[in-house]
Design an enzyme around this catalytic site. Structure first.
Site, PDB file in Angstrom:
ATOM      1  N   THR A   1      31.628  -3.629 -16.928  1.00 39.52           N
ATOM      2  CA  THR A   1      32.647  -3.235 -16.059  1.00 39.52           C
ATOM      3  C   THR A   1      31.738  -3.294 -14.615  1.00 39.52           C
ATOM      4  O   THR A   1      30.613  -3.090 -14.493  1.00 39.52           O
ATOM      5  CB  THR A   1      33.084  -1.600 -16.106  1.00 39.52           C
ATOM      6  OG1 THR A   1      34.139  -1.462 -15.001  1.00 39.52           O
ATOM      7  CG2 THR A   1      32.106  -0.611 -15.791  1.00 39.52           C
TER       8      THR A   1
ATOM      9  N   CYS B   1      33.390   6.332  -9.681  1.00 40.53           N
ATOM     10  CA  CYS B   1      33.800   6.381 -11.094  1.00 40.53           C
ATOM     11  C   CYS B   1      32.521   6.369 -12.001  1.00 40.53           C
ATOM     12  O   CYS B   1      31.603   6.180 -11.485  1.00 40.53           O
ATOM     13  CB  CYS B   1      34.775   5.252 -11.540  1.00 40.53           C
ATOM     14  SG  CYS B   1      36.347   4.671 -10.496  1.00 40.53           S
TER      15      CYS B   1
ATOM     16  N   HIS C   1      35.883   3.306 -17.982  1.00 37.16           N
ATOM     17  CA  HIS C   1      35.694   3.284 -16.508  1.00 37.16           C
ATOM     18  C   HIS C   1      36.744   4.537 -16.045  1.00 37.16           C
ATOM     19  O   HIS C   1      37.812   4.351 -16.063  1.00 37.16           O
ATOM     20  CB  HIS C   1      36.085   1.930 -16.066  1.00 37.16           C
ATOM     21  CG  HIS C   1      35.849   1.947 -14.616  1.00 37.16           C
ATOM     22  ND1 HIS C   1      35.572   0.568 -13.899  1.00 37.16           N
ATOM     23  CD2 HIS C   1      35.888   2.817 -13.595  1.00 37.16           C
ATOM     24  CE1 HIS C   1      35.332   0.890 -12.743  1.00 37.16           C
ATOM     25  NE2 HIS C   1      35.649   2.008 -12.254  1.00 37.16           N
TER      26      HIS C   1
END
Lengths: 211, 162
Positions: B23, B29, B46
């Site tokens: 990711t 996040c 995520h």
């Protein structure tokens, strides 16, 4: 019923575009005065995106950029985010401080000192202030920006910050984006107004549009 | 050629060996990487927000720590992983911007995401064996299915493996 991004019709989108137009027009003028150069802007875009697309708004999510963020408070709430490519930020700071820029130089690895960072924040202040003051004049709403925060990092990480709030109410985000250019269409940066979903109705009502 | 799987924001993916799940540009996040070292099943979520309970719209379960981790475990078990063997690694949860009034809820979301992820993992009895969380910078992470290492790339804060 609580209104959401999906409830916006094409008239609402046009209204948001027009807000971008007026706000960014005013901000571009302020930036031009500050730099004593011609600053242009493109037609504002109302970007409604899924979360997966947010980090790719400006292309590569790992691209190093300078992000200046201000919170919008008052009758209308949300965020303002001004994103500059590293090179454009160096150029802008140099212009502001009257320093020459090595046009061919690679500014990728430029480390901003404290003075340059506060200059960039001040640019954010001036742009956000002029954007919001024209919006406030147009709507008669009381709107004020916070002090700016600054981050120099991956585009994806910066663009995701204002998106998080949207996660509580839905699965898409709405960013009103305007691109600023200087001189020979060199991109200076991308300016985003990101109103909170809860305040769309306030905004529409103030402009006499039903929502 | 190892299969590279991309995970977007509010998204989760899992796969059997061989694969790399990545990711890009993780900010506030939190990235939760799970791994079964025997079956070499890897997974990555995520996560944007701590809890689906506080949200008005919680249809996308990959968005929240409480629902995403449970779903990721289910997906990995379906691929042959054994829940009792899973180990977790965490990365992200940064505070990208700091303001003078640094108390606002939105700005502390990174720390809250990390805390929520740990709580959920604890309730599922999945040990967190390493983490690279907090700070004020973004991270690109990738989990490798051959040994479960989590590679972390940053701008200006180096590259590491945890």
């Amino acid at each position: 019923m609580v209104k959401n991004i999906n409830d916006l019709n094409s008239i609402h989108i046009d209204v948001l575009k027009e807000i971008g137009n007026i706000g960014a027009g005013n901000a571009a003028t302020a930036l031009a005065k500050l730099l004593n150069r011609k600053v242009d802007m493109d037609v504002p875009r109302v970007k409604i995106m899924g979360f997966r697309e947010v980090s790719e708004t400006l292309g590569n999510p790992e691209l190093p950029v300078v992000g200046i963020m201000l919170k919008v408070t008052g009758d209308l709430t949300g965020n303002i985010l001004f994103v500059l490519k590293q090179q454009a930020a160096v150029l802008l700071v140099n212009m502001l401080m009257g320093k020459p820029t090595d046009e061919e130089g690679d500014d990728e690895g430029h480390v901003f000192d404290e003075l340059e960072i506060s200059a960039l924040k001040e640019i954010g202040n001036i742009l956000a202030g002029s954007y919001l003051s024209s919006l406030s004049a147009l709507t008669n709403l009381n709107i004020a920006p916070s002090v700016p925060g600054l981050a120099i990092d991956m585009a994806g990480a910066i663009l995701s910050v204002p998106a998080i709030e949207f996660g509580k109410v839905g699965d898409s985000v709405l960013y009103i984006e305007t691109e600023f250019t200087e001189g020979d269409k060199r991109v200076v940066g991308d300016f985003f107004l990101i109103p909170d979903v809860d305040t769309y109705s306030v905004l529409m009502k103030a402009l006499g549009v039903s929502f | 050629m190892v299969k590279v799987i991309k995970v977007g924001m509010a998204d989760l993916q899992s796969s059997v060996h061989p694969c790399i799940i990545t990711t890009l540009g993780l900010g506030s996040c939190v990235g939760v990487a799970l791994y079964d070292p025997v079956k070499k099943v890897a997974g990555l979520a995520h996560i944007m927000l701590p809890s689906s309970q506080q949200a008005r719209n919680n249809s996308n379960i990959a968005k929240f720590a409480d629902t995403a981790i449970v779903k990721l475990v289910q997906d990995m078990v379906a691929l042959g992983a054994e829940k009792s063997r899973l180990v977790a690694k965490l990365a992200g949860g940064a505070q990208m911007f700091s303001f003078a009034d640094g108390t606002s809820e939105m700005l502390r979301i990174g720390a809250r995401n990390v805390a929520a992820a740990k709580e959920v993992l604890d309730s599922l009895r999945i040990p967190v064996i390493s983490e690279d969380t907090g700070g004020n910078y973004g991270r690109t992470i990738e989990i490798h299915s051959d040994d479960g290492r989590l590679k972390i790339k940053t701008i200006g804060h180096g590259t590491k493996e945890i």
